[in-house]
Scaffold this motif. Structure first.
Motif, PDB file in Angstrom:
ATOM      1  N   ASN B  17      55.730 -15.932 -33.801  1.00  0.00           N
ATOM      2  CA  ASN B  17      56.908 -15.592 -32.999  1.00  0.00           C
ATOM      3  C   ASN B  17      56.627 -15.726 -31.503  1.00  0.00           C
ATOM      4  O   ASN B  17      57.407 -16.300 -30.749  1.00  0.00           O
ATOM      5  CB  ASN B  17      57.364 -14.170 -33.343  1.00  0.00           C
ATOM      6  N   GLU B  18      55.477 -15.211 -31.088  1.00  0.00           N
ATOM      7  CA  GLU B  18      55.135 -15.282 -29.661  1.00  0.00           C
ATOM      8  C   GLU B  18      54.915 -16.722 -29.215  1.00  0.00           C
ATOM      9  O   GLU B  18      55.209 -17.104 -28.093  1.00  0.00           O
ATOM     10  CB  GLU B  18      53.863 -14.475 -29.377  1.00  0.00           C
ATOM     11  N   GLU B  19      54.386 -17.535 -30.119  1.00  0.00           N
ATOM     12  CA  GLU B  19      54.061 -18.918 -29.752  1.00  0.00           C
ATOM     13  C   GLU B  19      55.299 -19.811 -29.755  1.00  0.00           C
ATOM     14  O   GLU B  19      55.444 -20.702 -28.926  1.00  0.00           O
ATOM     15  CB  GLU B  19      53.003 -19.451 -30.736  1.00  0.00           C
ATOM     16  N   THR B  20      56.177 -19.577 -30.713  1.00  0.00           N
ATOM     17  CA  THR B  20      57.277 -20.531 -30.922  1.00  0.00           C
ATOM     18  C   THR B  20      58.661 -19.937 -30.745  1.00  0.00           C
ATOM     19  O   THR B  20      59.627 -20.696 -30.618  1.00  0.00           O
ATOM     20  CB  THR B  20      57.222 -21.080 -32.359  1.00  0.00           C
ATOM     21  N   GLY B  21      58.773 -18.621 -30.765  1.00  0.00           N
ATOM     22  CA  GLY B  21      60.086 -18.002 -30.712  1.00  0.00           C
ATOM     23  C   GLY B  21      60.764 -17.909 -32.066  1.00  0.00           C
ATOM     24  O   GLY B  21      61.864 -17.368 -32.177  1.00  0.00           O
ATOM     25  N   LEU B  42      49.177 -28.598 -31.303  1.00  0.00           N
ATOM     26  CA  LEU B  42      48.687 -27.804 -30.173  1.00  0.00           C
ATOM     27  C   LEU B  42      49.045 -26.329 -30.357  1.00  0.00           C
ATOM     28  O   LEU B  42      48.219 -25.442 -30.140  1.00  0.00           O
ATOM     29  CB  LEU B  42      49.275 -28.317 -28.851  1.00  0.00           C
ATOM     30  N   SER B  43      50.294 -26.088 -30.778  1.00  0.00           N
ATOM     31  CA  SER B  43      50.700 -24.701 -31.003  1.00  0.00           C
ATOM     32  C   SER B  43      49.892 -24.095 -32.145  1.00  0.00           C
ATOM     33  O   SER B  43      49.522 -22.921 -32.104  1.00  0.00           O
ATOM     34  CB  SER B  43      52.192 -24.632 -31.339  1.00  0.00           C
ATOM     35  N   THR B  45      46.858 -24.825 -32.972  1.00  0.00           N
ATOM     36  CA  THR B  45      45.525 -24.487 -32.468  1.00  0.00           C
ATOM     37  C   THR B  45      45.579 -23.174 -31.675  1.00  0.00           C
ATOM     38  O   THR B  45      44.681 -22.336 -31.793  1.00  0.00           O
ATOM     39  CB  THR B  45      44.979 -25.618 -31.580  1.00  0.00           C
ATOM     40  N   SER B  46      46.641 -23.011 -30.875  1.00  0.00           N
ATOM     41  CA  SER B  46      46.786 -21.755 -30.130  1.00  0.00           C
ATOM     42  C   SER B  46      46.871 -20.565 -31.074  1.00  0.00           C
ATOM     43  O   SER B  46      46.246 -19.524 -30.843  1.00  0.00           O
ATOM     44  CB  SER B  46      48.074 -21.766 -29.289  1.00  0.00           C
ATOM     45  N   VAL B  49      43.481 -19.773 -32.400  1.00  0.00           N
ATOM     46  CA  VAL B  49      42.638 -19.113 -31.391  1.00  0.00           C
ATOM     47  C   VAL B  49      43.032 -17.637 -31.265  1.00  0.00           C
ATOM     48  O   VAL B  49      42.179 -16.737 -31.246  1.00  0.00           O
ATOM     49  CB  VAL B  49      42.759 -19.831 -30.025  1.00  0.00           C
ATOM     50  N   HIS B  50      44.349 -17.389 -31.204  1.00  0.00           N
ATOM     51  CA  HIS B  50      44.800 -15.996 -31.100  1.00  0.00           C
ATOM     52  C   HIS B  50      44.484 -15.209 -32.362  1.00  0.00           C
ATOM     53  O   HIS B  50      44.156 -14.018 -32.299  1.00  0.00           O
ATOM     54  CB  HIS B  50      46.308 -15.943 -30.815  1.00  0.00           C
ATOM     55  N   GLU B  52      41.955 -15.627 -34.385  1.00  0.00           N
ATOM     56  CA  GLU B  52      40.521 -15.283 -34.378  1.00  0.00           C
ATOM     57  C   GLU B  52      40.307 -13.988 -33.613  1.00  0.00           C
ATOM     58  O   GLU B  52      39.576 -13.102 -34.045  1.00  0.00           O
ATOM     59  CB  GLU B  52      39.717 -16.408 -33.717  1.00  0.00           C
ATOM     60  N   GLU B  53      40.979 -13.894 -32.464  1.00  0.00           N
ATOM     61  CA  GLU B  53      40.801 -12.721 -31.624  1.00  0.00           C
ATOM     62  C   GLU B  53      41.442 -11.489 -32.268  1.00  0.00           C
ATOM     63  O   GLU B  53      40.859 -10.407 -32.311  1.00  0.00           O
ATOM     64  CB  GLU B  53      41.430 -12.998 -30.257  1.00  0.00           C
ATOM     65  N   VAL B  57      37.815 -12.672 -36.578  1.00  0.00           N
ATOM     66  CA  VAL B  57      37.141 -13.626 -37.464  1.00  0.00           C
ATOM     67  C   VAL B  57      36.899 -14.929 -36.701  1.00  0.00           C
ATOM     68  O   VAL B  57      37.401 -15.119 -35.601  1.00  0.00           O
ATOM     69  CB  VAL B  57      38.011 -13.934 -38.705  1.00  0.00           C
ATOM     70  N   ILE B  59      37.325 -19.026 -37.230  1.00  0.00           N
ATOM     71  CA  ILE B  59      37.903 -20.056 -38.099  1.00  0.00           C
ATOM     72  C   ILE B  59      37.478 -21.411 -37.543  1.00  0.00           C
ATOM     73  O   ILE B  59      38.116 -21.947 -36.628  1.00  0.00           O
ATOM     74  CB  ILE B  59      39.451 -19.964 -38.155  1.00  0.00           C
TER      75      ILE B  59
END
Lengths: 428, 82
Positions: B17-21, B42-43, B45-46, B49-50, B52-53, B57, B59
């Motif tokens: 939701n935060e990445e794409t709406g 690209l999204s 991958t973002s 990354v988020h 993992e945090e 974990v 990935i």
């Protein structure tokens, strides 16, 4: 030279303005920004970011946006755009809506959105992430967010502009140069409609430290709202600000055909370079003079047609005087009685966003017949032989042929002058 | 400590939701990130990354490229949290 210029319409296409948008330290859109400017309000305020104290910055204030971009854009939009592109998108949407969302083929729609510094917020924060968390945490959109053409690309996607998306970088002349370039795209037939403007988001520790290191910034930390004081004898530098100004440019034929309301005309533009010094202006202002003359020439106008000047006037000791000299040589005796406004006294200096915001101020001034005030001048520098509009707005003539001149200059020796006509009169 | 499948699903839905709406409720177990949710690489991958945090974990790229559906990601995280 100007006497020989024929007082007739230039043979090229007339470029009109049909939309304006802005987000600035004075307001979140053009109406609120203009209202604050006429009221003589300052957009300078103390900075609340933790880095100001942590790093012991010499300057602790700036012109931050009146309405934060993150209050306007949903998170999924704001997180993919550097703040500089966010501001451009907000201003671009306002301008596009005011223009009535013109129906135009994508291949006939262009974008020219400039920035002086580019996505520096992204660059610095991504570097912090890299150092603190390692390369795996650096997000994949970092490059498109930090590149200086990011805002132009974002607006091209937003509005489906396929005639070309450009980002002229000329420091603090960028926003004006973008409008000049956009007008040229229309005059040369590359596009019918162009979304043009400038944006900047650089109120960060590094730019503050770097500009302060050049002695370019005002150090009046105790009274931010009085710090920007162009032409005052005690001026000590500019106030770093942020924001964007974007206009919709259109060929007159295209605007007329769709019955669009015309807000004004970009009657002429002049762009020159000093080739003198990487940061200091040519003290005689020769390049600036040539830019103003070129703008008037393209407009088919005379110095006597100029009723209002929105000066670059950033409030630096050297820069303000170089522009005064340039104005005098460009306009000669016709400069007497011309209402000169230094709106950076209120907005601070939006760097790449300054020129386009001030072009919008010129359009509003001609529309309403009111030159905005210059605030914070308690003692006019005796070397400033200009008729400066002090403290209160002043009525200006808006008859046929009346022009406003908008000056913008940038480190690197860039000079951009725009000759702007109002909705009722054009030099043509 | 491993989180429940639903907790992880909620967390992934929040990131998407935060990445794409996209609305959180559109992020369902059997949806494919690319084919159903229309999320570009690209999204994606973002989001990884988020994630993992958020879930503590790692990935690796060679694993993340095989994660096609929401269920794939949820299962991977659950297993990695062990």
């Amino acid at each position: 030279m100007s006497e020989q210029t024929p007082r007739s319409a230039p043979a090229s296409t007339a470029v009109v303005v049909t939309g304006m948008g802005a987000t600035t330290p004075l307001g979140g859109d053009v109406p609120s920004t203009w209202e604050a400017a006429l009221a003589g309000r300052s957009g300078a305020r103390p900075l609340t970011m933790p880095f100001v104290e942590e790093l012991g910055l010499p300057v602790t204030f700036g012109g931050t946006l009146a309405v934060p971009a993150t209050d306007v854009l949903p998170k999924h939009e704001s997180k993919k755009l550097d703040p500089s592109a966010q501001y451009a998108l907000i201003a671009g949407r306002e301008a596009w809506a005011q223009a009535g969302a013109p129906e135009v083929e994508g291949e006939r729609l262009g974008v020219v959105v400039a920035t002086g510094i580019g996505g520096v917020t992204t660059l610095i924060s991504a570097y912090d992430v890299l150092r603190e968390k390692g390369p795996r945490r650096v997000l994949p959109l970092t490059v498109p967010m930090l590149m200086p053409n990011g805002a132009a690309g974002a607006l091209a996607i937003e509005f489906g502009a396929q005639a070309g998306a450009h980002s002229p970088a000329s420091a603090c002349a960028s926003g004006a140069e973008a409008i000049a370039y956009g007008a040229e795209m229309i005059r040369t037939g590359r596009a019918d409609v162009v979304i043009a403007g400038g944006t900047e988001a650089a109120i960060l520790a590094l730019p503050i430290a770097a500009f302060a290191s050049m002695h370019a910034l005002s150090l009046r930390n105790d009274t931010p709202e009085t710090a920007s004081r162009p032409y005052d004898v005690t001026r000590d530098g500019f106030v770093l600000a942020e924001g964007a100004g974007v206009v919709v440019l259109e060929s007159e034929a295209h605007a007329t055909a769709r019955g669009a309301r015309v807000l004004g005309t970009i009657a002429g533009a002049g762009i020159t370079s000093d080739a003198h010094h990487i940061a200091a202006p040519d003290p005689a202002g020769l390049g600036a003079t040539r830019a103003m003359r070129a703008a008037l020439q393209q407009a088919g106008a005379q110095p006597s047609d100029v009723v209002h000047v929105n000066a670059h006037a950033t409030s630096t000791p050297v820069g303000d005087l170089a522009e005064v000299a340039a104005l005098r040589s460009a306009l000669g005796g016709a400069l007497d009685g011309v209402a000169v406004s230094a709106t950076k006294s209120m907005t601070g200096h939006l760097l790449g966003g300054a020129g386009s915001l001030e072009a919008i101020f010129c359009l509003k001034a001609l529309e309403e017949g009111l030159a905005p005030p210059t605030i914070n001048v308690t003692e006019l520098d005796p070397q400033v032989d200009l008729d400066v509009v002090l403290d209160e707005p002043r009525k200006i003539s808006t008859g046929s042929g009346a022009l406003a001149l908008n000056n913008s200059f940038g480190f690197g020796g860039h000079n951009a002058a725009l000759a702007i006509a109002g909705p009722t009169g054009s030099a043509a | 400590m491993a989180q429940s499948e639903n907790e992880i699903l909620d967390g992934i839905a929040e990131l998407v939701n935060e990445e794409t709406g996209l609305p959180k409720e559109s992020v369902e177990m059997d949806k494919s990130f690319t084919d159903d949710l229309d999320i570009d690489s690209l999204s994606m991958t973002s989001i990884v990354v988020h994630a993992e945090e958020k879930f503590g974990v790692t990935i690796p790229d060679e694993d993340s490229k095989n994660l096609r559906t929401v269920r794939d990601v949820v299962a991977y995280i659950q297993q990695a949290q062990g």
